[in-house]
Design a protein around this motif. Structure first.
Motif, PDB file in Angstrom:
ATOM      1  N   ASP A  64       0.825  -1.210   0.000  1.00  0.00           N
ATOM      2  CA  ASP A  64       0.000   0.000   0.000  1.00  0.00           C
ATOM      3  C   ASP A  64       0.857   1.258   0.000  1.00  0.00           C
ATOM      4  N   ASP A 108       2.197   1.778  -3.422  1.00  0.00           N
ATOM      5  CA  ASP A 108       1.145   2.315  -4.297  1.00  0.00           C
ATOM      6  C   ASP A 108       0.903   3.803  -4.039  1.00  0.00           C
ATOM      7  N   ASP A 167      -6.768   1.755   2.631  1.00  0.00           N
ATOM      8  CA  ASP A 167      -6.309   0.377   2.801  1.00  0.00           C
ATOM      9  C   ASP A 167      -5.138   0.308   3.773  1.00  0.00           C
ATOM     10  N   ASP A 191      -5.870   3.822  -1.504  1.00  0.00           N
ATOM     11  CA  ASP A 191      -4.668   3.195  -0.955  1.00  0.00           C
ATOM     12  C   ASP A 191      -4.397   3.653   0.472  1.00  0.00           C
TER      13      ASP A 191
END
Length: 123
Positions: free
Chosen positions: A46, A49, A96, A93
Protein backbone atom coordinates in the motif's frame (compact mmCIF):
# COMPACT_ATOMS: atom_id res chain seq x y z
CA UNK A 1 -13.49 -55.59 32.77
CA UNK A 2 -15.63 -52.75 31.45
CA UNK A 3 -14.73 -50.64 34.44
CA UNK A 4 -11.06 -51.14 33.81
CA UNK A 5 -11.42 -50.14 30.16
CA UNK A 6 -13.46 -47.07 31.12
CA UNK A 7 -10.93 -46.14 33.79
CA UNK A 8 -8.09 -46.58 31.31
CA UNK A 9 -9.89 -44.37 28.74
CA UNK A 10 -10.47 -41.62 31.31
CA UNK A 11 -6.84 -41.72 32.42
CA UNK A 12 -5.62 -41.65 28.81
CA UNK A 13 -7.77 -38.57 28.11
CA UNK A 14 -6.62 -36.87 31.28
CA UNK A 15 -2.97 -37.42 30.36
CA UNK A 16 -3.31 -36.36 26.72
CA UNK A 17 -5.55 -33.31 27.26
CA UNK A 18 -2.77 -30.89 28.33
CA UNK A 19 -0.66 -31.85 25.30
CA UNK A 20 -3.55 -31.29 22.92
CA UNK A 21 -4.35 -27.93 24.49
CA UNK A 22 -0.72 -26.78 24.36
CA UNK A 23 -0.52 -27.82 20.70
CA UNK A 24 -3.57 -25.68 19.98
CA UNK A 25 -1.94 -22.74 21.76
CA UNK A 26 1.21 -23.06 19.66
CA UNK A 27 -0.90 -23.23 16.51
CA UNK A 28 -2.65 -20.02 17.57
CA UNK A 29 0.69 -18.27 18.00
CA UNK A 30 1.89 -19.52 14.61
CA UNK A 31 -1.30 -18.39 12.92
CA UNK A 32 -1.10 -14.95 14.54
CA UNK A 33 2.53 -14.55 13.48
CA UNK A 34 1.57 -15.52 9.94
CA UNK A 35 -1.16 -12.87 9.98
CA UNK A 36 1.37 -10.27 11.19
CA UNK A 37 3.69 -11.09 8.29
CA UNK A 38 0.80 -10.92 5.84
CA UNK A 39 -0.34 -7.53 7.18
CA UNK A 40 3.20 -6.15 6.98
CA UNK A 41 3.45 -7.28 3.37
CA UNK A 42 0.12 -5.65 2.50
CA UNK A 43 1.12 -2.43 4.26
CA UNK A 44 4.39 -2.30 2.31
CA UNK A 45 2.46 -2.72 -0.94
CA UNK A 46 0.00 0.00 0.00
CA UNK A 47 2.81 2.42 0.83
CA UNK A 48 4.45 1.66 -2.51
CA UNK A 49 1.14 2.32 -4.30
CA UNK A 50 0.72 5.61 -2.42
CA UNK A 51 4.19 6.77 -3.48
CA UNK A 52 3.51 5.78 -7.08
CA UNK A 53 0.14 7.57 -7.11
CA UNK A 54 1.69 10.69 -5.56
CA UNK A 55 4.29 10.79 -8.34
CA UNK A 56 1.54 10.36 -10.94
CA UNK A 57 -0.45 13.20 -9.36
CA UNK A 58 2.55 15.53 -9.50
CA UNK A 59 3.15 14.68 -13.14
CA UNK A 60 -0.53 15.14 -14.03
CA UNK A 61 -0.56 18.55 -12.35
CA UNK A 62 2.46 19.58 -14.41
CA UNK A 63 0.80 18.28 -17.57
CA UNK A 64 -2.46 20.14 -16.87
CA UNK A 65 -0.60 23.40 -16.21
CA UNK A 66 1.48 22.98 -19.35
CA UNK A 67 -1.60 22.15 -21.46
CA UNK A 68 -3.49 25.17 -20.15
CA UNK A 69 -0.45 27.36 -20.77
CA UNK A 70 -0.22 26.08 -24.36
CA UNK A 71 -3.98 26.47 -24.87
CA UNK A 72 -4.60 22.75 -25.49
CA UNK A 73 -7.94 22.25 -23.70
CA UNK A 74 -8.52 18.69 -24.95
CA UNK A 75 -5.28 17.42 -23.44
CA UNK A 76 -5.90 19.51 -20.32
CA UNK A 77 -9.27 17.77 -19.82
CA UNK A 78 -7.74 14.35 -20.39
CA UNK A 79 -4.94 15.07 -17.91
CA UNK A 80 -7.43 16.48 -15.38
CA UNK A 81 -9.46 13.28 -15.67
CA UNK A 82 -6.30 11.25 -15.10
CA UNK A 83 -5.48 13.47 -12.14
CA UNK A 84 -8.87 12.76 -10.54
CA UNK A 85 -8.41 9.03 -11.12
CA UNK A 86 -4.95 9.08 -9.49
CA UNK A 87 -6.25 11.07 -6.51
CA UNK A 88 -9.06 8.57 -6.05
CA UNK A 89 -6.57 5.68 -6.25
CA UNK A 90 -4.34 7.32 -3.66
CA UNK A 91 -7.31 7.96 -1.36
CA UNK A 92 -8.26 4.26 -1.57
CA UNK A 93 -4.67 3.19 -0.95
CA UNK A 94 -4.46 5.44 2.11
CA UNK A 95 -7.68 3.89 3.41
CA UNK A 96 -6.31 0.38 2.80
CA UNK A 97 -3.06 1.26 4.57
CA UNK A 98 -5.02 2.56 7.56
CA UNK A 99 -6.99 -0.69 7.76
CA UNK A 100 -3.81 -2.75 7.41
CA UNK A 101 -2.14 -0.80 10.23
CA UNK A 102 -5.17 -1.43 12.43
CA UNK A 103 -5.10 -5.15 11.55
CA UNK A 104 -1.37 -5.27 12.23
CA UNK A 105 -1.82 -3.72 15.68
CA UNK A 106 -4.57 -6.20 16.51
CA UNK A 107 -2.54 -9.18 15.28
CA UNK A 108 0.50 -8.08 17.30
CA UNK A 109 -1.74 -7.77 20.34
CA UNK A 110 -3.06 -11.29 19.69
CA UNK A 111 0.49 -12.65 19.48
CA UNK A 112 1.40 -11.04 22.81
CA UNK A 113 -1.76 -12.40 24.45
CA UNK A 114 -1.16 -15.90 23.09
CA UNK A 115 2.43 -15.84 24.32
CA UNK A 116 1.25 -14.71 27.75
CA UNK A 117 -1.39 -17.44 27.86
CA UNK A 118 1.22 -20.03 26.90
CA UNK A 119 3.58 -18.74 29.57
CA UNK A 120 0.81 -18.73 32.20
CA UNK A 121 -0.38 -22.23 31.28
CA UNK A 122 3.09 -23.71 31.79
CA UNK A 123 3.32 -22.45 35.37
Amino acid sequence: MRRQIALFAVLALAVSAPRVLSAQDSNDVKQDRKEVRHDRRELRGDRKDIRHDTRDIRQDRRDVRQDVKNGDTTDARRDARDLRRDRRDRRHDVRDARRDRRDLRQDRKDVREDKQETKDSTK
